[in-house]
Design a protein around this motif. Structure first.
Motif, PDB file in Angstrom:
ATOM      1  N   UNK A  90       0.669  -1.237  -0.055  1.00 54.08           N
ATOM      2  CA  UNK A  90       0.052  -0.178   0.079  1.00 54.08           C
ATOM      3  C   UNK A  90       0.794   1.285  -0.112  1.00 54.08           C
ATOM      4  N   UNK A  91       2.219   1.159   0.530  1.00 57.80           N
ATOM      5  CA  UNK A  91       3.032   2.239   0.520  1.00 57.80           C
ATOM      6  C   UNK A  91       4.496   1.814   0.317  1.00 57.80           C
ATOM      7  N   UNK A  92       5.276   2.563  -0.734  1.00 52.77           N
ATOM      8  CA  UNK A  92       6.606   2.205  -0.814  1.00 52.77           C
ATOM      9  C   UNK A  92       7.513   3.221  -0.064  1.00 52.77           C
ATOM     10  N   UNK A  93       8.244   2.745   0.694  1.00 57.08           N
ATOM     11  CA  UNK A  93       9.169   3.745   1.635  1.00 57.08           C
ATOM     12  C   UNK A  93      10.679   3.368   0.755  1.00 57.08           C
ATOM     13  N   UNK A  94      11.049   4.462   0.107  1.00 61.02           N
ATOM     14  CA  UNK A  94      12.406   4.431  -0.380  1.00 61.02           C
ATOM     15  C   UNK A  94      13.448   5.114   0.351  1.00 61.02           C
ATOM     16  N   UNK A  95      14.413   4.744   0.859  1.00 66.66           N
ATOM     17  CA  UNK A  95      15.230   5.193   1.907  1.00 66.66           C
ATOM     18  C   UNK A  95      16.655   5.627   0.966  1.00 66.66           C
TER      19      UNK A  95
ATOM     20  N   UNK B 213       4.173   6.553  -2.659  1.00 62.81           N
ATOM     21  CA  UNK B 213       5.552   6.628  -2.236  1.00 62.81           C
ATOM     22  C   UNK B 213       6.229   7.762  -1.468  1.00 62.81           C
ATOM     23  N   UNK B 214       6.677   7.318  -0.596  1.00 59.09           N
ATOM     24  CA  UNK B 214       7.452   8.219   0.225  1.00 59.09           C
ATOM     25  C   UNK B 214       9.041   8.076   0.052  1.00 59.09           C
ATOM     26  N   UNK B 215       9.950   8.941  -0.447  1.00 61.66           N
ATOM     27  CA  UNK B 215      11.171   8.741  -0.949  1.00 61.66           C
ATOM     28  C   UNK B 215      12.200   9.668  -0.143  1.00 61.66           C
ATOM     29  N   UNK B 216      13.046   9.305   0.634  1.00 58.60           N
ATOM     30  CA  UNK B 216      13.994  10.043   1.204  1.00 58.60           C
ATOM     31  C   UNK B 216      15.179  10.196   0.310  1.00 58.60           C
ATOM     32  N   UNK B 217      15.681  11.436   0.095  1.00 59.53           N
ATOM     33  CA  UNK B 217      16.919  11.663  -0.758  1.00 59.53           C
ATOM     34  C   UNK B 217      17.483  12.907  -0.585  1.00 59.53           C
ATOM     35  N   UNK B 218      18.826  12.957  -0.660  1.00 62.00           N
ATOM     36  CA  UNK B 218      19.491  14.329  -0.880  1.00 62.00           C
ATOM     37  C   UNK B 218      19.888  14.800  -2.396  1.00 62.00           C
ATOM     38  N   UNK B 219      19.301  14.265  -3.171  1.00 61.04           N
ATOM     39  CA  UNK B 219      19.824  14.575  -4.613  1.00 61.04           C
ATOM     40  C   UNK B 219      18.798  15.556  -5.184  1.00 61.04           C
ATOM     41  N   UNK B 220      19.240  16.799  -5.208  1.00 58.53           N
ATOM     42  CA  UNK B 220      18.268  17.789  -5.499  1.00 58.53           C
ATOM     43  C   UNK B 220      18.060  17.875  -7.104  1.00 58.53           C
ATOM     44  N   UNK B 221      19.215  17.589  -7.777  1.00 57.48           N
ATOM     45  CA  UNK B 221      18.967  17.367  -9.160  1.00 57.48           C
ATOM     46  C   UNK B 221      17.538  16.576  -9.490  1.00 57.48           C
TER      47      UNK B 221
END
Length: 228
Positions: free
Chosen positions: A161-166, A194-202
């Motif tokens: 039901x939810x994808x957590x992408x770390x 989807x909830x995706x943690x990222x530090x890639x601002x591009x």
């Protein structure tokens, strides 16, 4: 009628004994795509770990895919994780096993018994991520991007039901990162949350989605500026 897949109210997020985020309010509805951004140490990982049951929620309230995070018992964690798909930065694949074997392992561990159905499901998710023709390869033979595709396929196995992408692109080069984000966007378009943690601002600039930020012990939504 919109449906909350994840809801936190006045939730305090701890990393061991340290309060890293206070009074977090977050409501993610079915079909949403959110980026979670913030500097290293800002609480992104602790928030993610709280959501998939690695850290307990001590104060405030939280519900995710029908589970109460405050009352979550150790023995319920595997059931929670069947309803969410988790994609990690370092893939977490069984390196001496084949692509097919990695996915089969997860299905068997989550109670699938029928060989034909297992095979069908694995082919279906590998097809979605463009890895069907490589099912027989050992995962250590694959490139980083291919391993992450397999990890995304694994996250889709139980129709979460939810994808957590770390930080799913954390270990990938820019071109491969782009391909992985395109894939996640396609999966989102097929109706996944989807909830995706990222530090890639591009990536955030290229593929615009709603964005929440951890900063100074708080979580807040960031307005996307229109790029000319």
């Amino acid at each position: 009628m919109s449906e909350s897949v994840l809801k936190l109210e006045n939730a305090d997020i701890y990393q061991r004994d340290n309060l890293v985020l206070s009074k977090v309010n977050l409501d993610i509805q079915k079909g949403d795509f959110y980026y979670l951004i913030g500097k290293t140490g800002s609480g992104k990982s602790s928030l993610m770990k709280t959501l998939y049951g690695d850290l307990s929620l001590q104060r405030g309230t939280g519900a995710i895919v029908g589970f109460d995070l405050k009352k979550l018992k150790e023995k319920e964690i595997p059931f929670l994780r069947r309803k969410i798909g988790i994609v990690f930065q370092d893939f977490k694949l069984l390196s001496d096993n084949t692509v097919f074997g990695n996915l089969e392992f997860v299905l068997k561990a989550t109670g699938w018994k029928d060989k034909e159905k297992i095979k069908e499901k694995i082919n279906e998710v590998l097809d979605k991520v463009g890895m069907k023709s490589q099912y027989y390869k050992k995962t250590f033979e694959l490139s980083g991007g291919e391993q992450q595709r397999v990890a995304i396929a694994r996250a889709l196995l139980n129709d979460p039901e939810l994808i957590l992408a770390d930080e799913p692109t954390g270990n990938l080069d820019p071109k491969t990162s782009l391909e992985v984000i395109e894939l996640l966007n396609d999966i989102h378009k097929s109706g996944k949350t989807i909830l995706m943690a990222t530090h890639d601002y591009q990536l955030i600039v290229k593929f615009k989605q709603r964005t929440i930020k951890c900063e100074g012990g708080k979580l807040f939504e960031v307005e996307q500026k229109a790029t000319v």
